[in-house]
Design an enzyme around this catalytic site. Structure first.
Site, short mmCIF file in Angstrom:
data_model
loop_
_atom_site.label_atom_id
_atom_site.label_comp_id
_atom_site.label_asym_id
_atom_site.label_seq_id
_atom_site.Cartn_x
_atom_site.Cartn_y
_atom_site.Cartn_z
N CYS A 47 0.88 -1.17 0.00
CA CYS A 47 0.00 0.00 0.00
C CYS A 47 0.92 1.21 0.00
CB CYS A 47 -0.91 0.00 1.22
SG CYS A 47 -1.91 1.51 1.32
N CYS B 68 -0.59 4.31 2.26
CA CYS B 68 -0.68 4.23 3.74
C CYS B 68 -0.30 2.83 4.18
CB CYS B 68 -2.05 4.67 4.23
SG CYS B 68 -3.45 3.96 3.35
N SER B 69 -1.25 2.06 4.72
CA SER B 69 -0.90 0.73 5.21
C SER B 69 -2.09 -0.23 5.09
CB SER B 69 -0.42 0.79 6.65
OG SER B 69 -1.43 1.37 7.46
N CYS B 70 -2.89 -0.10 4.02
CA CYS B 70 -4.04 -0.98 3.81
C CYS B 70 -3.58 -2.43 3.81
CB CYS B 70 -4.74 -0.65 2.50
SG CYS B 70 -5.36 1.04 2.44
#
Lengths: 214, 95
Positions: A116, A119-121
């Site tokens: 991702c 962000c940090s999906c």
């Protein structure tokens, strides 16, 4: 002797690590303030917040491993998973929530890896909380640009005949990699196979364990 | 390959909560599958009425995105791009 270098070493002989007890940051204070206000105004309760934290902590890569092992042993489930991973995993009790899930199957000619960049999906319903490296700037920026180098650093070296497909989780979808079933596992039960499925193999940065190692 | 529907990501740099990665803006890819509709995150992020839009899974060749620096031209990057960020395009010329 005040400047004796032994002052800097713990009794174990290793250097002391500084304590992580800095004052709260702006955003940490903001989170506490909003949480306390929501409780005070009766929007939620401390018990509900604790229950949600427990739910998050209870999700581990064992969920994803059960899904992968079933896909390896149940062809109808594998087809359902590739067609609609949200529905197939919900039926197993791993609800992805408002997000949608896509399963990506590794084959001898295709290797999938998930990142991702924004962000940090992460597919938390199947893998729990993401590891720190998944959220690092280095992983997020390098995986889309030099995936083969990044994979090699994780110990996965792929021949040029294998196409690498990088999946940037930019919006509403979450991704789980279905790694290839290891050779030498004919006749294994789904429960035994699940023990070979690692977290990293479902992100695409690793491969399942070899049956010799199990 | 002739069946591919090519689209180009708009090369804009608007402010706000945008889920279109900057490294793909201006790049040409093909539709891997169509998803959604999902509410436009650019409005949703600000509590505004969000229009439901198709979300396209676009596939880009590494060469299209990184040029000669691409390690393997057959490798690809897939990303989800909201339809209002895409415009029809011709297939990119082979490098």
């Amino acid at each position: 002797m005040p400047h004796d270098h032994h002052d800097h070493l713990s009794p174990s002989g290793h250097p002391y690590r500084p304590d992580d007890d800095h004052p709260l940051t702006y955003w940490q204070q903001m989170e506490i303030a909003v949480r306390e206000l929501l409780i005070e105004k009766g929007v939620t309760t401390a018990a509900e917040i604790n229950a949600q934290i427990d739910t998050m902590d209870a999700r581990t890569p064992a969920n994803g491993a059960a899904v992968v092992a079933r896909a390896w042993t149940d062809p109808a489930f594998r087809d359902a998973l590739l067609a609609d991973a949200s529905a197939a995993t919900r039926d197993m009790g791993f609800d992805v929530g408002p997000m949608k899930l896509i399963a990506l199957e590794n084959t001898p000619t295709e290797h999938n890896v998930v990142v991702c960049t924004l962000c940090s999906c992460y597919p938390r319903n199947l893998l729990g909380l993401p590891p720190d490296w998944y959220k690092s700037r280095a992983y997020r920026s390098r995986t889309v640009k030099e995936p083969r180098k990044v994979l090699a650093e994780f110990g996965v070296t792929l021949p040029d005949t294998t196409t690498v497909r990088v999946h940037d989780s930019t919006a509403d979808m979450r991704y789980v990699v279905i790694p290839a079933r290891p050779e030498g596992t004919d006749g294994w039960s789904a429960d035994d196979l699940a023990k070979l499925v690692t977290r990293d193999s479902m992100i695409g940065t690793g491969l399942p364990k070899s049956p010799d190692a199990a | 390959m002739s069946d591919r529907q090519y689209m180009r990501v708009r090369a804009d740099m608007p402010p706000g909560h945008v889920r279109t990665p900057a490294y793909l803006r201006g790049k040409c890819g093909w539709v891997e599958r169509t998803l959604g509709p999902f509410p436009n995150p650019e409005a949703l992020a600000y509590g505004l009425q969000a229009q439901a839009l198709p979300l396209m899974r676009m596939r880009f060749s590494m060469t299209e995105v990184w040029g000669a620096a691409a390690a393997n031209p057959n490798d690809t990057i897939d990303a989800e791009i909201y339809s209002h960020w895409l415009e029809p395009a011709e297939a990119p010329h082979a490098p």
